[in-house]
Design a protein around this motif. Sequence first.
Motif, mmCIF file in Angstrom:
data_model
loop_
_atom_site.group_PDB
_atom_site.id
_atom_site.type_symbol
_atom_site.label_atom_id
_atom_site.label_comp_id
_atom_site.label_asym_id
_atom_site.label_seq_id
_atom_site.Cartn_x
_atom_site.Cartn_y
_atom_site.Cartn_z
ATOM 1 N N ASP A 172 0.831 -1.217 0.000
ATOM 2 C CA ASP A 172 0.000 0.000 0.000
ATOM 3 C C ASP A 172 0.863 1.263 0.000
ATOM 4 O OD1 ASP A 172 -2.333 -1.436 -0.002
ATOM 5 O OD2 ASP A 172 -2.675 -1.284 2.162
ATOM 6 N N SER A 173 2.016 1.203 0.657
ATOM 7 C CA SER A 173 2.872 2.383 0.753
ATOM 8 C C SER A 173 3.419 2.808 -0.606
ATOM 9 C CB SER A 173 4.030 2.129 1.720
ATOM 10 O OG SER A 173 5.006 1.274 1.147
ATOM 11 N N TYR A 174 3.455 1.899 -1.560
ATOM 12 C CA TYR A 174 3.963 2.258 -2.894
ATOM 13 C C TYR A 174 3.047 3.259 -3.586
ATOM 14 C CZ TYR A 174 6.665 -2.099 -2.254
ATOM 15 O OH TYR A 174 7.477 -3.096 -1.778
ATOM 16 N N GLY A 179 2.842 8.568 -9.985
ATOM 17 C CA GLY A 179 2.744 7.852 -11.248
ATOM 18 C C GLY A 179 2.464 6.370 -11.130
ATOM 19 N N TYR A 180 2.633 5.796 -9.938
ATOM 20 C CA TYR A 180 2.393 4.360 -9.798
ATOM 21 C C TYR A 180 0.892 4.102 -9.779
ATOM 22 C CZ TYR A 180 2.510 -0.369 -7.814
ATOM 23 O OH TYR A 180 2.347 -1.722 -7.591
ATOM 24 N N PRO A 181 0.391 3.300 -10.724
ATOM 25 C CA PRO A 181 -1.064 3.107 -10.827
ATOM 26 C C PRO A 181 -1.622 2.102 -9.828
ATOM 27 C CG PRO A 181 0.050 1.853 -12.547
ATOM 28 C CD PRO A 181 1.127 2.627 -11.813
ATOM 29 N N GLY A 182 -0.764 1.505 -9.032
ATOM 30 C CA GLY A 182 -1.210 0.467 -8.111
ATOM 31 C C GLY A 182 -0.809 -0.901 -8.621
ATOM 32 N N LEU A 297 9.871 -6.927 -4.594
ATOM 33 C CA LEU A 297 10.337 -6.599 -5.944
ATOM 34 C C LEU A 297 9.408 -5.595 -6.634
ATOM 35 C CD1 LEU A 297 11.479 -10.111 -7.228
ATOM 36 C CD2 LEU A 297 12.855 -8.320 -6.151
ATOM 37 N N GLU A 298 8.137 -5.641 -6.312
ATOM 38 C CA GLU A 298 7.191 -4.681 -6.890
ATOM 39 C C GLU A 298 7.541 -3.256 -6.474
ATOM 40 O OE1 GLU A 298 3.730 -3.408 -9.068
ATOM 41 O OE2 GLU A 298 5.082 -5.140 -9.149
ATOM 42 N N ALA A 302 7.376 0.106 -8.761
ATOM 43 C CA ALA A 302 6.679 1.335 -8.380
ATOM 44 C C ALA A 302 7.616 2.544 -8.450
ATOM 45 C CB ALA A 302 6.087 1.184 -6.978
ATOM 46 N N ARG A 303 8.839 2.376 -7.972
ATOM 47 C CA ARG A 303 9.802 3.493 -8.009
ATOM 48 C C ARG A 303 10.161 3.867 -9.435
ATOM 49 N NH1 ARG A 303 11.392 0.822 -3.313
ATOM 50 N NH2 ARG A 303 12.902 -0.504 -4.368
ATOM 51 N N ALA A 304 10.109 2.892 -10.349
ATOM 52 C CA ALA A 304 10.396 3.196 -11.751
ATOM 53 C C ALA A 304 9.342 4.140 -12.324
ATOM 54 C CB ALA A 304 10.466 1.906 -12.562
ATOM 55 N N PHE A 305 8.087 3.994 -11.921
ATOM 56 C CA PHE A 305 7.036 4.900 -12.373
ATOM 57 C C PHE A 305 7.325 6.327 -11.918
ATOM 58 C CE2 PHE A 305 4.504 1.089 -13.094
ATOM 59 C CZ PHE A 305 3.725 1.448 -14.180
ATOM 60 N N ALA A 306 7.939 6.450 -10.737
ATOM 61 C CA ALA A 306 8.236 7.772 -10.177
ATOM 62 C C ALA A 306 9.597 8.292 -10.623
ATOM 63 C CB ALA A 306 8.178 7.700 -8.652
ATOM 64 N N GLY A 307 10.238 7.580 -11.543
ATOM 65 C CA GLY A 307 11.545 8.007 -12.033
ATOM 66 C C GLY A 307 12.684 7.773 -11.056
ATOM 67 N N LYS A 308 12.452 6.917 -10.062
ATOM 68 C CA LYS A 308 13.480 6.668 -9.046
ATOM 69 C C LYS A 308 14.203 5.345 -9.250
ATOM 70 C CE LYS A 308 11.158 9.478 -5.545
ATOM 71 N NZ LYS A 308 10.606 9.523 -4.156
ATOM 72 N N ALA A 309 13.898 4.664 -10.348
ATOM 73 C CA ALA A 309 14.588 3.425 -10.720
ATOM 74 C C ALA A 309 14.464 3.274 -12.226
ATOM 75 C CB ALA A 309 13.975 2.223 -10.005
ATOM 76 N N PRO A 310 15.412 2.597 -12.885
ATOM 77 C CA PRO A 310 15.334 2.430 -14.340
ATOM 78 C C PRO A 310 14.088 1.642 -14.749
ATOM 79 C CG PRO A 310 17.527 1.859 -13.514
ATOM 80 C CD PRO A 310 16.642 2.014 -12.321
ATOM 81 N N LYS A 311 13.440 2.086 -15.818
ATOM 82 C CA LYS A 311 12.197 1.446 -16.249
ATOM 83 C C LYS A 311 12.413 -0.018 -16.620
ATOM 84 C CE LYS A 311 8.299 1.851 -19.461
ATOM 85 N NZ LYS A 311 8.311 0.400 -19.791
ATOM 86 N N ASP A 312 13.538 -0.316 -17.292
ATOM 87 C CA ASP A 312 13.744 -1.697 -17.717
ATOM 88 C C ASP A 312 13.909 -2.632 -16.516
ATOM 89 O OD1 ASP A 312 16.168 -0.475 -17.114
ATOM 90 O OD2 ASP A 312 17.322 -1.697 -18.517
ATOM 91 N N ILE A 313 14.575 -2.121 -15.474
ATOM 92 C CA ILE A 313 14.728 -2.930 -14.263
ATOM 93 C C ILE A 313 13.378 -3.114 -13.580
ATOM 94 C CG2 ILE A 313 15.820 -3.083 -11.999
ATOM 95 C CD1 ILE A 313 17.732 -3.484 -14.332
ATOM 96 N N GLY A 314 12.600 -2.021 -13.504
ATOM 97 C CA GLY A 314 11.272 -2.113 -12.905
ATOM 98 C C GLY A 314 10.389 -3.113 -13.634
#
Length: 337
Positions: A172-174, A179-182, A297-298, A302-314
């Motif tokens: 839930d904290s994510y 930008g994270y849609p859930g 891992l999710e 979630a952080r990738a949606f917020a630009g805090k992790a690479p999209k490909d890794i997410g």
Amino acid sequence: MTSTHIDVATVDFDALGAWMDAQGLPGGPITGAAPVLGGTQNVMIRFERGGRPYILRRPPVHARRKSNEVLRRESRVLAALRGTQVPAPRLVAAQTEREPVFYLMEPVDGFNPSTGLPEPHASDPAIRHRMGLEAAAALAELGRVDPAVLPGFGRPEGFLERQVPRWLKELDSYGELDGYPGPDIPGLRETADWLTRHLPRTFTPGIMHGDYHFANLMFACDGPRVAAIVDWEMCTIGDPLLDLGWLLATWPSNNGHVPGLPAPREIIAYYTALSERDLSAVGWYAVMACFKLGIVLEGTHARAFAGKAPKDIGDLLHATTLSLFERAGQFMAGALD
């Protein structure tokens, strides 16, 4: 295990030598300092002094918020395990009174299978099969250690009851990330409900590694024996059968780093033969491990949606989360029975 760039020059070897003198360790110049790649974000440097090799483990220069506390816990765990049969890095000495915290341990004579198989392992299928059984044996040995060697470590009371609410709260904290849609995780609610309904009634507290899988094992160079369980930063007092569940949830397929490993049911049978613990609910622990790891891992997704992790890794880790929940479904359907 992730590689990091380590600058040996960031270590004050004069101060380290003076501290080692105060511990009564062999004196002389420090030589051969070199980074040890792999492991967590903490720094590991190998060196020699007085004819003896050491590994220094300390926080990175830009320490994370909990870096020092993690190393305090690790050093305490390794000190407690020093007098047991558990294969773990042997602690030499630790500086935990002030920060940065660091400790010295003996180098492990072994290899990690995720970096490739040496001989005779590469060409001997019997050794590779036995490696899987030895992973279970080392875990059973840890489960036999009296948790009283770590007084006040962890919160075993209500440990299992806390797991599902704890990780649903984490998920839930994510939602706080822009930008994270859930979570789009098929089977999420069904898995949580199944875990709640099938919660084991009792368990015997013990020392848990907390992240027990093949990448955190080093094997002897001359055979299938586990030379050391490494990366103890998630260690706690809880239910050691969750470590077994973690091993089953992350069990490599036969096209992985170690072809020819025993099947999960054989791992369970071997662990059962070495342990006095009740494994009648082993499927629950495997499902719980899939549930927890999938949610962890999710977080990167979630952080990738917020630009805090690479999209490909997410995206990659989200796919892994989906496969973990699929595996949980198989376990709930009795795949381990």
